[in-house]
Design a protein around this motif. Structure first.
Motif, PDB file in Angstrom:
ATOM      1  N   PRO A 216       0.748  -2.907 -23.953  1.00 22.15           N
ATOM      2  CA  PRO A 216      -0.077  -2.047 -24.309  1.00 22.15           C
ATOM      3  C   PRO A 216       0.362  -0.246 -23.205  1.00 22.15           C
ATOM      4  CG  PRO A 216      -1.342  -3.182 -22.501  1.00 22.15           C
ATOM      5  CD  PRO A 216       0.538  -4.340 -23.725  1.00 22.15           C
ATOM      6  N   ILE A 217      -0.168   0.882 -24.788  1.00 22.05           N
ATOM      7  CA  ILE A 217       0.549   2.082 -24.000  1.00 22.05           C
ATOM      8  C   ILE A 217      -0.322   2.384 -22.666  1.00 22.05           C
ATOM      9  CG2 ILE A 217       0.083   4.579 -24.017  1.00 22.05           C
ATOM     10  CD1 ILE A 217       0.130   4.113 -27.054  1.00 22.05           C
ATOM     11  N   SER A 269       4.762   6.750 -32.201  1.00 26.98           N
ATOM     12  CA  SER A 269       5.946   6.179 -31.629  1.00 26.98           C
ATOM     13  C   SER A 269       7.297   6.586 -31.602  1.00 26.98           C
ATOM     14  CB  SER A 269       6.185   4.923 -32.904  1.00 26.98           C
ATOM     15  OG  SER A 269       6.227   6.043 -34.061  1.00 26.98           O
ATOM     16  N   GLY A 285       4.203   1.990 -25.490  1.00 31.09           N
ATOM     17  CA  GLY A 285       4.198   1.223 -26.393  1.00 31.09           C
ATOM     18  C   GLY A 285       4.974   0.315 -27.655  1.00 31.09           C
TER      19      GLY A 285
END
Lengths: 354, 354, 354, 354
Positions: A216-217, A269, A285
């Motif tokens: 997860p970010i 991204s 991420g």
């Protein structure tokens, strides 16, 4: 920093010497209600245990873990998980060859100097046997982080290098060979080489690469506790590790910023991933990937000269069944430490649903 | 692990954003009675500050530290040492070019995702400006550890490598040139190269090597807090660092154990030092040496495409006065973090007289 | 435990001596996005500051806090909040009467013995002036915990006791009188008594009671970090505190279990609350309440005999403007420490929405 | 603050539920070379164990500790000391009476609310059985601190109070009676009273006093980690504790400063000791003394109404063999926690030779 505890909220404390009654640990802070698959834990231990193949030490230790607390009706209770792995046959050895002398590039000398006293039965606390406790806790961390995929593999043995990047590999093949290299052709070469080194009574180093996907970010705590800083410490705390690099690593040094920068796509991204999934110490991420360098095992069978406690030069030689190359058995340890780091950051980060 | 504290007993907590009122810190746990040379602290800050030479950023910041507590009549009192460095001109900038968009390979995106909110004035907390606070505390640690010699220097810029080992260098020459490479010939090449890169509006990475001499035997706490593990974490916590290796490092991987092992002399020292002064996580009295890899600075002047907060692609370019290569200014930071690590272990180790 | 940090995730580190340049602190771990009311912070500081009424010390110190970081556009950023309160007039005093002698029941002697050296300007680090930094951080914690109500008040001065339980009091009256006792009649008696004591050049002790309402269920970490254990430590860390009790406290000792047990209602609340809102170290949703005992201030104006550094008996007397009774000014400190404890547990407890 | 670890350098982590496989712990940071008297450890455990006299619970548990690591050839090695105490007969009980309902003033309800899940076999983790692990570690701490004398004793049961100060008592008599009150006459009254309460199926509270002698000057870390603050936390972390006071304690509130101040003698000791051996959070070499208040045990045999998990009112009653008064068995726990606190401060304080 008394030394035997890792983590802040998802916190492992280990105990035990290689030839004492048992090794084990306490995992404190694991959330309640996690269903624990005990078989999956034993599988991880079996990946690390001695005697599993022809290219690792032929010592026999079952490494069976007993859980003493913290799990009830198959689930974690939120209370500390105590566990122990009995050392078997720990009394039958003959330590006379090391009791009064210091093995080169082992911790014999430094422990004796630091503590004024040493458990001379094998490596004692400095033995890599301690890492079995990390594997137990790491296996629980993996179950807590079930959505995150952590895959380590051997990418170099001596100067035999796996030239492919992880994206070009089928990581499900890692367990298909005793070297734990996911490229069968390279694995075969590495296996032959390790056997050759073993015949010489010598040892050789290696590199383990690790890829973490579906992170997860937002994991990581600036400024001192950056995600990659803690990963680095975790890896460097494993026996025989000499180096750590993530993302572009040491090779990134020779790149220019315009080429190294990871340009964004509109979904946040990035087109490239020289950052290795971490920017400013916080996961973004993208895949996290890193390399861990292991030195050649210090126990060699060849004769050598060393000193005893009084500083006299004595002639001795290694004994017993040692690992000619540590990396095949260290793959689950790298994964375990990675899982422990990520579990801790997941708990530290209130904003993330793991 | 709230993130902004380093160390257990010799403990630094830092605060501050690049464009807030001030940066600073609290150094807690420094023993009482240490005579503090304030000029020596300022000299360290000056080694790190912007504008010191033609190959670093031309921003002007005096970086003058004010001590708020913990020093009385020229000596530490044993109470926390609070200090602040005012940010000058912090209100005059124009941030419109970065307020709503994310710079590639900076922490803009991850901070925004993690905190839901970002101090968009420059790097904010993720700016390397924070390291000035580390330099202050590290300079105090150096004075506490006066018998220990810590020397860092630039050993690589791009692919220009200083081929000599530290033993073949005169480390007193490090400050003789703006690159901080102790080999004048190599330094001159590196300087030219950095200037060239700057003209292109680009940046380049580098490597800093560090040597620590006169380290007492016994520093380091097994098993998780091994001396090299904490050094690695300390280095990886510095902005732009991508890798760490100590002793034989990544090159040691290809060596055989029989060659890699450091044979003892009768006084407990070793004939070779592939161990890098650390065995089993504990210092053995030999020199500690390690390398730290820095990526190219992410701020480039060339135009690039990136995303804004809504995920729209926007065209932008870097602005202002950036560092074409970070390593010359990072040398004192590497030394400062090394000193902080060693000071902490010195306090943790009751058996050592520093 | 270097000593100057409180909390694990919501973590305050303070610095500063009473007569140095400044006192202040770093609050690390405060979540991002909390709107900060700076006036509310100053109000808390004003409740603690000297000179606010006729029954406290008549020293004049404005106690104005400057925030150096961590707040941007009126909200916390998630980065450390650095702050400082300048000491005014710190150079004008004459310390000759205490420089070479030890005041009884102060920390002069123990600091000198521990650190080999002492900042003799007033109390130095041991001065209660340090608590102003706690009040700043506590005021931020209160804003983070906006749903929780924390009300402290004076319930005893000398042997003048407020006989009513908190349920029978109107806690909004606490600030209506300089004693900070919410019962006006008792407050008046206490005020007269404190004035009388001051005239004698003497001091007197007191008790502060604190009530915390709307606490979510589940705060507290068994087994060592029970909620009341940490509250107790927090209170005992305040200058002059000699005792702590919660719920039925010392009086509960004489009760039988059948009477002391808090019977449940069907909604999980309890009919009585001898538990003081905490069972097994975890909040149960009922009101938390506790008492904190403060000794009489050690600075008395009357003459006394004491020793100097060489152990000679010397005749001296207190000087200057002291507090005849510490509890009126300590009310906001008790509230601040309570808020810090609760904020930390709120962050430690992932299951609770504060 | 994951909750199950106590101490910074001399650090105990405990694990285990009352009816799981085992309880135990890891003691990390104990210096090497301490000779360990295993019998002395067992004696401490026996002072705490059930079934030792007619006035405590009649459950039978041998409480035999097995050491798993950290002790070699009779001495500590400096590595973590792992230990376990097996729970016997833990599977034979019938928990149906508590599985689905919450016992008043126990931790059943809060654990269930916090963890969403509860080990309903007895108290689980909240059981005072956990304190056996503290006694083991405390016994080792006592051996480390061999010069320091720690004596706890029962000074109140219900409203039966031992009126003498500790100086007037012969503390060697504490173990001469099952109540652990060093005044035989008062002890006899207390014993009768406890028997009476037990016959009623009820329970009663009590107070334990503790005296620490021969404490070196300088233990304690200002400002948050004052010696008495940590002692208070340690005591409040013991099951059933409701209050803590040291030195003059709550009674000191009613004293004037002129009478409360401890005047110095020329050797640095004081004529009185209202300070309780601690000034400014640092030991001053005088005796440390404090009181700890215990509530009546919550398990009563009398019938009562309570709620089940769905909030239905159900009629139930206590079962089995409970303690009518907890203080006799808690005396060694108070001593153990005191020893743990002092051992930690001794290690934190580099200037003291213990």
């Amino acid at each position: 920093m008394a030394g035997n505890t890792f983590g802040t909220l998802f916190k492992l404390t280990t105990f035990g010497e290689s030839h004492g009654a048992a090794i084990g640990g306490v995992l404190d802070g694991c959330p309640s209600g996690i269903e624990i698959d005990l078989d999956a834990i034993q599988i991880e231990l079996d990946r690390r245990k001695p005697g599993q193949s022809a290219i690792v030490t032929q010592r026999k230790e079952p490494d069976t873990v007993e859980f003493l607390s913290g799990i009830f009706e198959g689930k974690t209770t939120g209370t500390p998980i105590g566990f122990a792995i009995r050392n078997t046959n720990q009394k039958s050895h003959d330590y006379s060859h090391i009791k009064d002398s210091y093995r080169p590039s082992h911790a014999d000398y430094t422990y004796d100097q630091k503590y004024g006293f040493r458990d001379y039965r094998g490596g004692g606390r400095s033995s890599a046997r301690e890492t079995a406790s990390r594997v137990v806790a790491g296996a629980i961390a993996k179950q807590f982080l079930s959505a995150i995929k952590i895959n380590a593999y051997v990418s170099q043995v001596g100067d035999l290098t796996l030239e492919k990047e992880y994206q070009a590999l089928d990581l499900t093949l890692t367990e298909s060979n005793p070297v734990r290299c996911p490229d069968p052709e390279t694995a075969a070469k590495m296996e032959s080489y390790i056997k050759e080194v073993r015949k010489e009574g010598d040892t050789i180093g290696g590199i383990i690469s690790c890829v973490v996907q579906n992170v997860p970010i937002g994991l990581g705590e600036p400024v001192f506790d950056k995600l990659h800083a803690e990963l680095g410490k975790a890896m460097l705390s494993i026996n025989a590790v000499k180096g750590f690099e993530y993302g572009s690593g040491f090779k990134g040094v020779a790149m220019k910023g315009s080429a190294h920068n990871d340009q964004f796509k509109s979904d946040g991204s990035t087109k490239t991933n020289h950052s290795g999934g971490i920017q400013g110490g916080i996961s973004n991420g993208m895949d996290i990937y890193f390399n861990v360098a292991f030195k050649p095992v210090a126990t060699v069978i060849q004769g050598y000269e060393t000193i005893d406690k009084e500083g006299n030069m004595v002639q001795t030689k290694g004994k017993g069944r040692h690992d000619p190359c540590v990396v095949p058995r260290a793959v689950p340890i790298v994964e375990a430490m990675t899982a422990l780091v990520l579990a801790d950051y997941a708990l530290l980060n209130r904003t993330i649903k793991v």
